[in-house]
Scaffold this active site. Structure first.
Site, PDB file in Angstrom:
ATOM      1  N   GLY A   1       1.270  -9.511  -7.451  1.00 61.43           N
ATOM      2  CA  GLY A   1       2.101  -8.494  -6.799  1.00 61.43           C
ATOM      3  C   GLY A   1       3.453  -9.078  -6.417  1.00 61.43           C
TER       4      GLY A   1
ATOM      5  CB  VAL B   1      -4.801  -8.767 -10.051  1.00 59.72           C
ATOM      6  CG1 VAL B   1      -3.664  -9.684 -10.491  1.00 59.72           C
ATOM      7  CG2 VAL B   1      -4.333  -7.809  -8.963  1.00 59.72           C
TER       8      VAL B   1
ATOM      9  CB  SER C   1      -3.775  -5.729   6.684  1.00 63.36           C
ATOM     10  OG  SER C   1      -3.120  -4.797   7.520  1.00 63.36           O
TER      11      SER C   1
ATOM     12  CE1 TYR D   1      -3.618  -2.365   2.577  1.00 62.08           C
ATOM     13  CE2 TYR D   1      -3.583  -2.321   4.976  1.00 62.08           C
ATOM     14  CZ  TYR D   1      -3.090  -2.805   3.775  1.00 62.08           C
ATOM     15  OH  TYR D   1      -2.059  -3.720   3.782  1.00 62.08           O
TER      16      TYR D   1
ATOM     17  CE  LYS E   1      -4.650  -5.740   2.382  1.00 60.99           C
ATOM     18  NZ  LYS E   1      -4.242  -6.658   1.315  1.00 60.99           N
TER      19      LYS E   1
END
Ligand code: NDP
Length: 252
Positions: A13, A64, A142, A154, A158
């Site tokens: 990224g 990825v 995160s 998310y 994370k």
């Protein structure tokens, strides 16, 4: 400083945001950097910026989330740049929604790109690292891992990064491989600009609102995450492993 002289670093990224800032810093400090993003064209901007300043970098296109693609591109990187020593698992996406409205596809996409990709890249990279008895893996977690409204997918991914990090540190430590994670708070990038747009705010207004409830009274910049990632990827952090370092302006 030349903390990374003679080392090959892969930044996933790396076309923009935190990944691009990290690629630039590692290259400034002597690493040969493989800038990996969904397309080589997107990654080329960062790689060209680095080479224009006299650094060493190449751009690679790779999703990825695809294990076979990662295996193939890491083999090319090792051949082109002369090894694979440092892996920065940075690629990530968001698909925010309240949980009761969250489609399964958005759950799957976020878990796959943010967590399974870290499995893919770490699993392939550790083969090189174990063989040379030296390696550094730094992954982007995160602050949302602690829970964040609208980010069940998310946050789960994370938090998963933190568990993966702690476990890989145990399993790979005997091979002289350090594995750590960084958990940023709100950083001004395209990702948070998209979040602002979703809640109907401008990026600037959204940042002002977040800054007001952050102890340091501002949002973070990609370079402020890159410097911590670089620390963890360097010998300055040689006895640090299995940790997740929160970098969020003091927010609890
Ligand atoms: P950006 O969205 O700015 O950059 C992420 C990059 O990853 C993009 O270039 C994107 O490409 C690329 N990417 C996405 N999916 C894939 C994939 N499957 N394969 C290869 N590359 C991919 O994000 P940030 O710089 O803001 O964030 C970087 C990392 O830090 C992420 O893991 C994020 O979750 C984490 N983070 C960010 C925070 C923030 O406030 N910004 C806070 C906490 C954590 P494309 O644009 O083409 O999709």
């Amino acid at each position: 400083m030349t903390r990374f002289a003679g080392k090959v670093a892969v930044v996933t990224g790396g076309a923009q945001g935190i990944g691009a800032a990290t690629a630039r810093l590692l290259a400034e400090e002597g690493a040969a950097v493989a800038v990996v993003d969904l397309s080589a064209e997107r990654a080329a901007g960062t790689a060209e910026e680095i080479t224009a300043k006299g650094g060493t970098a190449r751009a690679y296109g790779c999703d990825v989330a695809d294990y076979d693609a990662v295996e193939a591109v890491f083999a090319r990187i090792a051949e082109d740049l002369g090894g694979l020593h440092i892996l920065i698992n940075n690629a990530g996406i968001t698909r925010d929604n309240l949980f009761f409205k969250m489609p399964k596809a958005d759950w799957d996409a976020v878990l796959t790109v943010n967590l399974t990709s870290a499995y893919n890249c770490s699993h392939v990279a550790q083969k090189y690292m174990v063989a040379q008895k030296w390696g550094k893996i730094v992954s982007l977690s995160s602050r949302s891992a602690l829970g964040n409204r609208g980010q069940a997918n998310y946050a789960a991914a994370k938090a998963g990064i933190q568990g993966l990090t702690a476990t890989l540190a145990i399993e790979l430590g005997p091979f002289n491989i350090n594995v750590n994670a960084v958990a940023p708070g709100y950083i001004a990038t395209a990702m948070t600009a998209a979040t602002a747009e979703r809640v109907g705010a401008t990026a600037e207004d959204h940042q002002t609102e977040v800054a007001a409830r952050t102890p340091l009274r501002r949002v973070g910049q990609p370079e402020e995450i890159a410097s911590v990632v670089a620390f963890l990827a360097s010998e300055d952090a040689s006895y640090v492993s299995g940790q997740t370092l929160y970098v969020n302006g003091g927010a609890r």
